[in-house]
Design a protein around this motif. Structure first.
Motif, PDB file in Angstrom:
ATOM      1  N   TRP A   1      -8.350   0.058  -0.907  1.00  0.00           N
ATOM      2  CA  TRP A   1      -8.750   1.182  -0.069  1.00  0.00           C
ATOM      3  C   TRP A   1      -9.790   0.759   0.951  1.00  0.00           C
ATOM      4  CZ3 TRP A   1     -10.568   0.320  -4.921  1.00  0.00           C
ATOM      5  CH2 TRP A   1     -11.941   0.380  -5.132  1.00  0.00           C
ATOM      6  N   VAL A   2      -9.985   1.617   1.938  1.00  0.00           N
ATOM      7  CA  VAL A   2     -10.950   1.385   3.013  1.00  0.00           C
ATOM      8  C   VAL A   2     -12.041   2.438   2.890  1.00  0.00           C
ATOM      9  CG1 VAL A   2     -11.289   1.365   5.505  1.00  0.00           C
ATOM     10  CG2 VAL A   2      -9.182   0.449   4.526  1.00  0.00           C
ATOM     11  N   GLU A   3     -13.273   1.966   3.007  1.00  0.00           N
ATOM     12  CA  GLU A   3     -14.412   2.883   2.932  1.00  0.00           C
ATOM     13  C   GLU A   3     -15.581   2.269   3.689  1.00  0.00           C
ATOM     14  OE1 GLU A   3     -17.256   4.316  -0.630  1.00  0.00           O
ATOM     15  OE2 GLU A   3     -15.101   4.583  -0.993  1.00  0.00           O
ATOM     16  N   ASP A   4     -16.191   3.055   4.544  1.00  0.00           N
ATOM     17  CA  ASP A   4     -17.377   2.630   5.294  1.00  0.00           C
ATOM     18  C   ASP A   4     -17.187   1.291   6.003  1.00  0.00           C
ATOM     19  OD1 ASP A   4     -18.809   4.910   4.549  1.00  0.00           O
ATOM     20  OD2 ASP A   4     -19.512   3.966   2.695  1.00  0.00           O
ATOM     21  N   GLY A   5     -16.014   1.088   6.583  1.00  0.00           N
ATOM     22  CA  GLY A   5     -15.769  -0.127   7.354  1.00  0.00           C
ATOM     23  C   GLY A   5     -15.485  -1.365   6.522  1.00  0.00           C
ATOM     24  N   HIS A   6     -15.272  -1.215   5.227  1.00  0.00           N
ATOM     25  CA  HIS A   6     -14.960  -2.340   4.346  1.00  0.00           C
ATOM     26  C   HIS A   6     -13.625  -2.104   3.662  1.00  0.00           C
ATOM     27  CE1 HIS A   6     -19.319  -2.973   4.750  1.00  0.00           C
ATOM     28  NE2 HIS A   6     -19.015  -4.243   4.540  1.00  0.00           N
ATOM     29  N   VAL A   7     -13.010  -3.194   3.240  1.00  0.00           N
ATOM     30  CA  VAL A   7     -11.786  -3.136   2.456  1.00  0.00           C
ATOM     31  C   VAL A   7     -12.164  -3.451   1.012  1.00  0.00           C
ATOM     32  CG1 VAL A   7      -9.505  -4.161   2.089  1.00  0.00           C
ATOM     33  CG2 VAL A   7     -10.381  -3.865   4.419  1.00  0.00           C
ATOM     34  N   PHE A   8     -11.702  -2.621   0.098  1.00  0.00           N
ATOM     35  CA  PHE A   8     -11.966  -2.821  -1.327  1.00  0.00           C
ATOM     36  C   PHE A   8     -10.654  -3.103  -2.030  1.00  0.00           C
ATOM     37  CE2 PHE A   8     -15.458  -0.370   0.263  1.00  0.00           C
ATOM     38  CZ  PHE A   8     -16.564  -0.784  -0.476  1.00  0.00           C
ATOM     39  N   VAL A   9     -10.691  -4.065  -2.955  1.00  0.00           N
ATOM     40  CA  VAL A   9      -9.514  -4.399  -3.760  1.00  0.00           C
ATOM     41  C   VAL A   9      -9.947  -4.334  -5.214  1.00  0.00           C
ATOM     42  CG1 VAL A   9      -7.763  -6.139  -4.310  1.00  0.00           C
ATOM     43  CG2 VAL A   9      -8.649  -5.957  -1.966  1.00  0.00           C
ATOM     44  N   GLU A  10      -9.275  -3.480  -5.980  1.00  0.00           N
ATOM     45  CA  GLU A  10      -9.542  -3.410  -7.414  1.00  0.00           C
ATOM     46  C   GLU A  10      -8.481  -4.241  -8.120  1.00  0.00           C
ATOM     47  OE1 GLU A  10     -10.131  -0.235 -11.066  1.00  0.00           O
ATOM     48  OE2 GLU A  10      -9.288   0.462  -9.174  1.00  0.00           O
ATOM     49  N   SER A  11      -8.916  -5.223  -8.879  1.00  0.00           N
ATOM     50  CA  SER A  11      -7.973  -6.108  -9.558  1.00  0.00           C
ATOM     51  C   SER A  11      -7.412  -5.444 -10.807  1.00  0.00           C
ATOM     52  CB  SER A  11      -8.655  -7.425  -9.926  1.00  0.00           C
ATOM     53  OG  SER A  11      -9.638  -7.202 -10.921  1.00  0.00           O
ATOM     54  N   TYR A  12      -6.422  -6.078 -11.393  1.00  0.00           N
ATOM     55  CA  TYR A  12      -5.774  -5.534 -12.580  1.00  0.00           C
ATOM     56  C   TYR A  12      -6.742  -5.371 -13.745  1.00  0.00           C
ATOM     57  CZ  TYR A  12      -5.853 -10.138 -14.705  1.00  0.00           C
ATOM     58  OH  TYR A  12      -6.277 -11.314 -15.251  1.00  0.00           O
ATOM     59  N   ASP A  13      -7.842  -6.156 -13.746  1.00  0.00           N
ATOM     60  CA  ASP A  13      -8.803  -6.054 -14.851  1.00  0.00           C
ATOM     61  C   ASP A  13      -9.999  -5.156 -14.515  1.00  0.00           C
ATOM     62  OD1 ASP A  13     -10.148  -7.662 -13.069  1.00  0.00           O
ATOM     63  OD2 ASP A  13     -10.445  -9.329 -14.454  1.00  0.00           O
TER      64      ASP A  13
END
Length: 88
Positions: A33-45
């Protein structure tokens, strides 16, 4: 190639092999997802990585290229195996 170049190349290969042996298998990301100008990636763990858009784009390109190379290697290995054993 000079002897020092061979030694350096061998050392690099050993270090990369050691790092690869310690690598953790990575499953499909749970969420991106994108939030506050950053890209976040949540891993499987459940770990979350944050990066700026430029890094996300470059990382995506690098991973895509490496994935394509890996897939081609897998296909070529199967072709080589089939040539050795036509039953495959």
């Amino acid at each position: 190639m000079k002897t020092s170049d061979k030694t350096s190349s061998t050392s690099t290969t050993v270090v990369l092999s050691e790092r690869a042996a310690k690598a953790e298998a990575y499953g499909k990301p749970r969420d991106v997802w994108v939030e506050d100008g950053h890209v976040f990636v949540e891993s499987y763990d459940g770990n979350v990585v944050r990066m700026v858009p430029e890094v996300a784009i470059e990382l995506g390109r690098i991973i895509s290229d490496a994935g394509a190379d890996s897939l081609m290697n897998k296909v070529m290995d199967r072709i080589d195996d089939a040539e050795i054993d036509p039953k495959l």
